[in-house]
Design a protein around this motif. Structure first.
Motif, short mmCIF file in Angstrom:
data_model
loop_
_atom_site.label_atom_id
_atom_site.label_comp_id
_atom_site.label_asym_id
_atom_site.label_seq_id
_atom_site.Cartn_x
_atom_site.Cartn_y
_atom_site.Cartn_z
N GLN A 1 37.19 24.17 21.18
CA GLN A 1 37.43 23.76 22.56
C GLN A 1 36.37 22.75 22.99
O GLN A 1 36.64 21.88 23.81
CB GLN A 1 37.44 24.96 23.49
N ARG B 1 35.08 21.90 27.88
CA ARG B 1 35.92 21.17 26.94
C ARG B 1 35.13 20.00 26.34
O ARG B 1 34.09 19.61 26.85
CB ARG B 1 37.17 20.60 27.63
N TYR C 1 41.29 20.53 19.63
CA TYR C 1 41.31 21.32 20.86
C TYR C 1 42.42 22.35 20.72
O TYR C 1 43.61 22.06 20.88
CB TYR C 1 41.54 20.41 22.07
N PRO D 1 43.80 24.89 22.28
CA PRO D 1 44.88 25.22 23.22
C PRO D 1 46.07 24.27 23.14
O PRO D 1 47.19 24.66 23.48
CB PRO D 1 44.19 25.15 24.58
N THR D 2 45.87 23.01 22.71
CA THR D 2 46.98 22.05 22.69
C THR D 2 47.27 21.49 21.30
O THR D 2 48.35 20.93 21.08
CB THR D 2 46.68 20.86 23.62
N TRP E 1 51.54 18.24 19.71
CA TRP E 1 50.74 17.56 20.74
C TRP E 1 51.23 16.12 20.92
O TRP E 1 51.40 15.63 22.04
CB TRP E 1 49.26 17.55 20.35
N ARG F 1 54.45 15.87 22.94
CA ARG F 1 54.25 16.08 24.37
C ARG F 1 53.57 14.87 25.01
O ARG F 1 53.91 14.45 26.12
CB ARG F 1 53.42 17.34 24.62
N ALA G 1 44.91 17.45 26.64
CA ALA G 1 46.20 18.08 26.92
C ALA G 1 47.29 17.05 27.19
O ALA G 1 48.37 17.39 27.67
CB ALA G 1 46.07 19.02 28.12
N GLU H 1 46.57 14.17 29.06
CA GLU H 1 46.27 13.46 30.30
C GLU H 1 46.29 11.94 30.07
O GLU H 1 45.85 11.45 29.04
CB GLU H 1 44.89 13.87 30.85
#
Length: 594
Positions: free
Chosen positions: A15, A33, A234, A236-237, A290, A293, A309, A311
């Motif tokens: 992370q 992060r 990372y 989480p994504t 990822w 997305r 994520a 962004e």
């Protein structure tokens, strides 16, 4: 004396990540992060910008250090007249509550150890309020809170806006420190057991490393590169950052200092190829997902990079209170290159999705719709000039590599329809586009006098990215124009056996003063090109030299200065480690063993 970039080692929890120096000081850590504000920013300033050093009293650099085999757990040891001591650093994985664990262990004799912790939130600019709560030191400033505890508890005092501890360890004795971050408006998360965290981290990393299918020469270097790529993910994504740092200079004292704590689409194909070939299907699928997305939306709005994520807004600004690594300013946060047009990324995305399909990654219902939309956009947009692979800031040009990657996009679309005729699409139109791009590149991007492709249409400059022409299938490796390009690049861009990215007068191309080091991934590309053209002995000799550039714990930055003998640029760099893995697999994997 300022440390060198290669003096650092990496620890992380998928992370965020920290850099630990040879003196036992954690000089860089962003919480929670990779792209968060740093609470330790000494790397880009001085001690008052935040750091945490644990070392024997009066000692300077460590005697030795190493990762525990096939892990991201770092052991740093000092031999002193009083005895020997080890500090073990790690960041255990858990959701939304990053922990930095530092275990001090006496190895022999009886050694006095000193710890000094200076937390400085918001990139070293904010001194937190520190108080004692239930035997812990608690630091709070705005949205950030961090808890420090030691097991067993040791004497702690405040001095010069830092938290100091001093204690003695004999052989076999241990003291464990845990620094835990959480949002200041939330209660403290559950405490982790530092010794259990150490045991589990070692076991988990070794189990992950054991999945690697590569078993050729320099396997340790390949495993270390794969672990580094995993550490830059990372979790989480599934996004993979280019590096965990910002503003480490491409030239000491220079201005080429950029923020790399984001995810570049350009890395997609090479990363997917390395992960799949090495046996890491799950990680490859997370990265592919990822990517899907991130690129969702109109193709004309496709960006070259995104946040962790996905962004889209990554505004660039400077931090004037930080003096920079080795006085290299400005220190930049964010990256304005996010707004550039770089047509090659469309080819990278198309190629990576095609690779995912061939590699057996799980089918996604909208993948082909995304690819068709990209091809509809490229049908007219491909003729535009762009900023190119290297994100130049000297104006748009008709970069040859960008056009080659447009050809890749069209080629992969055509192949998909040929292999899956049930898919909807304009097969004839895409074939015609592919042929037109190929013809234009060969006519306008090729210099017949020198028998080489050039950096842009009508120019005389060269570009190391042209080495990718045979890899992506634009021309076969034995084509005389490919062979001529390889030789011209070695001659013009070579520097002590390694490669610069492009021809020396950078200000013409990128609009920036100063120079830079040799670009490591370009040298890996050269090794790949030599191997593809049958010069495997030369390729392996170059690969050996490149592996030797890794620091004492196996890490590579973005660039290397062969004259000074030091690494340059953000560190560790995913692109460099992807290059190492890919070249090792090409030279010594199933297709290159022998």
């Amino acid at each position: 004396m300022h440390p060198h970039i290669e003096d650092y080692a990496l620890i992380g929890d998928e992370q965020t990540a920290a850099l630990v120096g040879q003196d036992g000081s954690v000089d860089w850590l962003c919480l929670p992060r990779f792209d968060s504000a740093a609470c330790f920013a000494k790397l880009l300033g001085d001690e008052d910008n935040g750091h945490w050093r644990i070392a024997p009293e009066g000692a300077e650099l460590c005697t030795r250090r190493a990762y525990r085999r096939d892990t991201l757990v770092l052991d740093t040891e000092w031999d002193t007249p009083q005895g020997s001591v080890r500090v073990t650093d790690l960041m255990p994985q858990r959701d939304r509550a990053p922990d930095l664990v530092r275990v001090v262990e006496g190895l022999s004799g009886e050694v006095t150890v000193h710890s000094v912790l200076r937390l400085r939130f918001d990139y070293g600019s904010i001194v937190p309020w520190v108080r004692r709560v239930d035997g812990h030191r608690v630091a709070v400033a705005g949205p950030d809170s961090a808890w420090l505890r030691a097991e067993p508890e040791v004497p702690t005092w405040g001095e010069e806006f830092g938290t100091h501890s001093e204690f003695t360890v004999a052989a076999g004795e241990k003291v464990a420190f845990v620094l835990t971050w959480h949002p200041s408006h939330e209660p403290r998360p559950p405490l982790v057991d530092p010794y259990e965290s150490l045991e589990h981290s070692v076991a988990d990393w070794r189990a992950w490393a054991a999945r690697c299918r590569y078993d050729g020469p320099h396997r340790d270097a390949v495993i270390r590169s794969l672990i580094t790529l995993k550490a830059l993910t990372y979790a989480p994504t599934g996004g993979i950052v280019a590096a965990p740092t910002t503003s480490l200079p491409e030239e000491l004292g220079g201005v080429r200092n950029w923020d790399y704590r984001y995810c570049w689409l350009r890395d997609a194909t090479l990363t997917l190829g390395a992960l799949v070939s090495a046996g890491y299907q799950e990680e490859a699928e997370a990265w592919r997902n990822w990517l899907l997305r991130a690129v969702a939306g109109s193709p004309r709005d496709l960006q070259i990079m995104y946040g962790l994520a996905g962004e889209r807004r990554l505004p660039e600004f400077e931090l004037p209170w930080l003096s920079g690594f080795a006085e290299s300013t400005p220190v930049r946060i964010g990256n304005d290159a996010v707004n550039q047009l770089q047509l090659d990324v469309y080819g990278e995305v198309m190629d990576s999705l095609a690779l995912g399909r061939r590699s057996g990654l799980s089918a996604k219902p909208d993948v082909w719709a995304v690819q068709r939309a990209m091809m509809d956009f490229l049908r007219t947009a491909w003729r535009q000039p762009d900023e190119g692979l290297w994100e130049v800031r000297g104006g748009r040009r008709q970069f040859v590599h960008s056009k080659v990657m447009v050809w890749v996009a069209a080629d992969r679309a055509v192949r998909a329809l040929e292999e899956h005729p049930e898919l909807p699409g304009d097969l004839d139109g895409w074939r015609a586009m592919r042929d037109e791009v190929h013809r234009e590149v060969c006519e306008r991007g090729y210099d017949p006098e020198r028998n080489t492709f050039t950096q842009s249409y009508g120019s005389r400059e060269l570009d190391a990215a042209l080495l990718l022409i045979p890899r992506v299938g634009f021309l076969p490796p034995d084509d005389p124009r490919v062979l001529g390009t390889i030789e011209a690049i070695r001659e013009d861009l070579g520097h002590h056996g390694f490669l610069h990215r492009y021809t020396a007068d950078e200000t013409v191309v990128d609009g920036l003063p100063g120079g830079e080091g040799t670009f490591l991934v370009c040298s890996f590309w050269l090794a790949d090109a030599l191997h593809a053209t049958g010069r495997t002995k030369e390729a392996r000799e170059l690969f050996e030299r490149l592996v030797e550039l890794t620091n004492d714990v196996g890490l590579l930055a973005e660039e290397y200065d062969p004259v000074a003998g030091h690494q340059l640029g953000n560190f560790p760099q995913a692109f460099s480690h992807i290059g190492l893995v890919h070249t090792a697999l090409a030279l010594y994997g199933e297709d290159g063993a022998g």
